[in-house]
Design a protein around this motif. Structure first.
Motif, short mmCIF file in Angstrom:
data_model
loop_
_atom_site.label_atom_id
_atom_site.label_comp_id
_atom_site.label_asym_id
_atom_site.label_seq_id
_atom_site.Cartn_x
_atom_site.Cartn_y
_atom_site.Cartn_z
N PRO A 226 -53.46 68.24 -14.66
CA PRO A 226 -54.93 68.54 -14.36
C PRO A 226 -55.21 68.05 -16.07
CG PRO A 226 -53.00 70.72 -14.39
CD PRO A 226 -52.60 69.53 -15.12
N TYR A 227 -56.14 67.01 -15.82
CA TYR A 227 -56.53 66.42 -16.65
C TYR A 227 -57.94 66.91 -17.15
CZ TYR A 227 -57.74 62.20 -13.63
OH TYR A 227 -58.69 62.17 -12.63
N GLU A 228 -58.91 67.10 -16.27
CA GLU A 228 -60.25 67.38 -16.15
C GLU A 228 -59.84 68.31 -15.87
OE1 GLU A 228 -64.29 65.02 -15.02
OE2 GLU A 228 -62.79 64.06 -15.94
N GLY A 229 -61.01 69.63 -16.18
CA GLY A 229 -61.82 71.06 -15.85
C GLY A 229 -61.21 71.66 -16.83
N GLU A 230 -62.19 73.19 -16.36
CA GLU A 230 -61.65 74.25 -16.99
C GLU A 230 -60.70 75.37 -16.48
OE1 GLU A 230 -65.04 76.57 -17.44
OE2 GLU A 230 -67.10 74.95 -17.41
N TYR A 231 -60.30 75.13 -15.79
CA TYR A 231 -59.21 75.66 -15.21
C TYR A 231 -58.72 75.46 -13.58
CZ TYR A 231 -62.19 78.61 -12.85
OH TYR A 231 -63.38 80.08 -12.20
N VAL A 232 -57.66 75.81 -13.11
CA VAL A 232 -57.62 74.61 -11.62
C VAL A 232 -56.34 76.59 -11.51
CG1 VAL A 232 -55.73 73.77 -12.15
CG2 VAL A 232 -56.76 73.31 -10.46
N PHE A 233 -55.82 76.77 -10.33
CA PHE A 233 -54.31 77.86 -9.76
C PHE A 233 -54.42 76.55 -9.15
CE2 PHE A 233 -58.21 80.53 -10.19
CZ PHE A 233 -57.92 81.85 -10.91
N ILE A 234 -52.73 77.26 -9.55
CA ILE A 234 -51.52 76.62 -8.81
C ILE A 234 -51.10 77.93 -8.33
CG2 ILE A 234 -49.48 75.08 -8.67
CD1 ILE A 234 -51.49 73.12 -9.81
N ASP A 235 -51.59 78.26 -7.12
CA ASP A 235 -50.28 79.21 -6.21
C ASP A 235 -51.48 80.48 -6.81
OD1 ASP A 235 -49.28 78.19 -3.65
OD2 ASP A 235 -47.81 78.63 -4.60
N GLU A 236 -51.33 81.19 -7.25
CA GLU A 236 -52.05 82.64 -7.68
C GLU A 236 -51.70 82.01 -9.65
OE1 GLU A 236 -53.59 84.45 -6.63
OE2 GLU A 236 -52.83 83.62 -4.23
N ASP A 237 -50.88 81.45 -10.19
CA ASP A 237 -50.95 81.16 -11.90
C ASP A 237 -52.07 80.41 -11.83
OD1 ASP A 237 -48.12 82.16 -11.59
OD2 ASP A 237 -47.74 80.14 -11.31
N LYS A 238 -52.85 80.53 -12.94
CA LYS A 238 -54.45 80.20 -13.54
C LYS A 238 -53.75 79.25 -14.58
CE LYS A 238 -59.21 81.23 -15.02
NZ LYS A 238 -59.52 82.21 -15.74
N VAL A 239 -54.37 77.64 -14.45
CA VAL A 239 -53.89 76.75 -15.28
C VAL A 239 -55.31 76.30 -16.16
CG1 VAL A 239 -52.64 74.49 -15.85
CG2 VAL A 239 -52.04 76.04 -14.77
N GLU A 240 -55.23 77.14 -17.52
CA GLU A 240 -56.36 76.00 -18.46
C GLU A 240 -56.67 75.31 -19.09
OE1 GLU A 240 -58.74 79.93 -19.06
OE2 GLU A 240 -57.43 81.08 -19.40
#
Length: 330
Positions: A226-240
Motif C-alpha cells: 500500500p503506497y498511497e492512502g491513509e489506511y486499507v483493510f486486508i480482510d479485518e486487519d487494518k494497515v495504516e
C-alpha cells in the motif's frame, strides 16, 4: 486467520524475496525544467551532483549532474521492470537501443550476459513542476538463462489491460486477473514460464470499495505494497500508511477501503529456489560467476558505449518512443 505474514516499514529499497531481488520506489518533486530538460542552476542549492541520494530533500539527482537519474552503468544476470506512475524516463543502452516512456508505461529489460544503460529523468515541463514517481523491480534470471542475449521491450499504457468494477481499477501489468491477460515478459524471463505463477498488479481503490484476491499456492512469494492512502483493510486487519506486506501465497483475502482511497502494488511469483548473489551490478548464482562477470566487463565493456554522452537525453519535444519500433498508437 490473517493472510498477513509480515507487516514492515515501506522503504526506498527492499528485497521482496526470491525471485525478486529489489523493489525501489522513486518519488521526486522536480521543479520546472530549464528548457533543455535539466534542473535550473538556481534550483541546485542543497544538492550534490553525482551522488545526490538524500531522501529528506524534495527531489534527488541520484547519480546525475543537472540531469536527474542514473548515467551509464552495467547490469548482468537479472531483469529490471520499471513501472512509471508519473513523469518521464529516457533509456539508452550499449546495444544501441533507446526509448522514452512516461506515466502508465512499463519497461521490461533483460540484462542477461551483460548490458550498459542509462535511466534519466528528463524535466520536460518548463511551465509547471515535473513530479516523477516510479517503481523499479529487480528480478533474478533463472540459472538456465543467466547469460542469454540482452533484450528489452515496452508495455505501452494503451496495451496494458485495466479491469474496472465498483470503484476498483486493477492494472494487469503481467499475469492474469479476472480473465484479463497482461503483456508477456521477455521469453527468457522466469515470468514467461507458466510454472512461475507470476503476476504484477497495480490496484486503485476508491473509498468504500473492495477487491478479492485468490490464493495460488503455499510456496508462492506474495508481496503487497500500500503506497498511497491513509489506511486499507486486508480482510479485518487494518494497515495504516505506506507499508510492505508479505502475505500467504495460498490465502484468499479481500482488500477493502472505508472513507479514504488506496493505491497498492501486488507482486506474486513462485521462487526459483536457487542461490542469489547480488554484488553491485551482478546478480548471479555463485561468486565465481560474479567474478567472471567483472572479468568480462573489463574485457569487452558489455558492448561499449555508442553514445556521445554518459547521460544522454532525447531531443527536446520527443514523445514516447522505442527504437525497437514498438511505438504507442497515439
Amino acid at each position: 486467520m490473517s493472510a498477513i505474514i509480515e507487516n514492515n516499514e515501506f522503504t526506498f529499497r527492499e528485497n521482496p524475496r526470491d525471485p525478486w531481488v529489489g523493489k525501489f520506489h522513486h518519488i521526486d518533486y522536480y521543479p520546472e525544467g530549464d528548457g533543455i530538460e535539466q534542473v535550473k542552476k538556481e534550483d541546485m542549492e542543497g544538492h550534490t551532483p553525482g551522488k545526490d541520494l538524500d531522501h529528506d530533500l524534495d527531489f534527488r539527482l541520484y547519480y546525475g549532474d543537472r540531469r536527474p537519474g542514473f548515467p551509464v552503468h552495467s547490469h548482468r544476470g537479472f531483469e529490471t521492470v520499471s513501472i512509471v506512475l508519473d513523469g518521464w524516463v529516457d533509456h539508452h543502452d550499449s546495444h544501441g537501443d533507446h526509448g522514452r516512456y512516461s506515466a502508465g508505461d512499463v519497461q521490461w529489460m533483460t540484462a542477461g550476459n551483460g548490458i550498459r544503460h542509462t535511466e534519466m529523468f528528463p524535466l520536460v515541463n518548463i511551465n509547471k513542476p515535473n513530479r516523477t514517481e516510479l517503481f523499479q523491480l529487480w528480478l533474478s534470471l533463472p540459472s538456465w538463462n543467466k547469460l542469454v542475449d540482452c533484450d528489452y521491450k515496452m508495455f505501452w499504457r494503451e496495451d496494458i489491460p485495466v479491469v474496472e468494477k465498483d470503484g476498483v481499477k486493477v492494472k494487469v501489468i503481467t499475469g492474469n486477473f479476472n480473465g484479463e491477460e497482461g503483456p508477456k515478459a521477455t521469453e527468457s524471463s522466469w515470468a514467461y514460464d507458466e510454472r512461475s505463477h507470476f503476476r504484477i498488479l497495480l490496484l486503485d481503490l476508491a473509498p468504500n470499495s473492495e477487491v478479492a484476491i485468490n490464493g495460488v499456492s503455499s510456496t508462492l512469494n506474495r508481496n503487497l505494497y500500500p503506497y498511497e492512502g491513509e489506511y486499507v483493510f486486508i480482510d479485518e486487519d487494518k494497515v495504516e500508511g505506506k507499508r510492505s506486506l508479505k502475505l500467504k501465497g495460498d490465502a484468499d483475502f479481500v482488500i477493502r477501503t472505508e472513507d479514504s482511497p488506496s493505491r497498492l502494488l501486488l507482486l506474486e511469483a513462485e521462487p526459483l529456489n536457487e542461490p542469489i548473489i547480488n554484488d553491485g551490478p551482478m546478480i548471479m548464482n555463485t561468486m565465481e560467476e560474479v567474478l567472471q562477470g567483472y572479468r568480462d566487463y573489463w574485457e569487452n565493456q558489455y558492448g561499449g558505449w555508442p553514445w556521445d554522452e554518459r547521460d544522454p537525453l532525447h531531443e527536446v519535444g520527443t514523445g514516447r518512443v522505442s527504437s525497437r519500433g514498438e511505438n504507442p498508437k497515439e
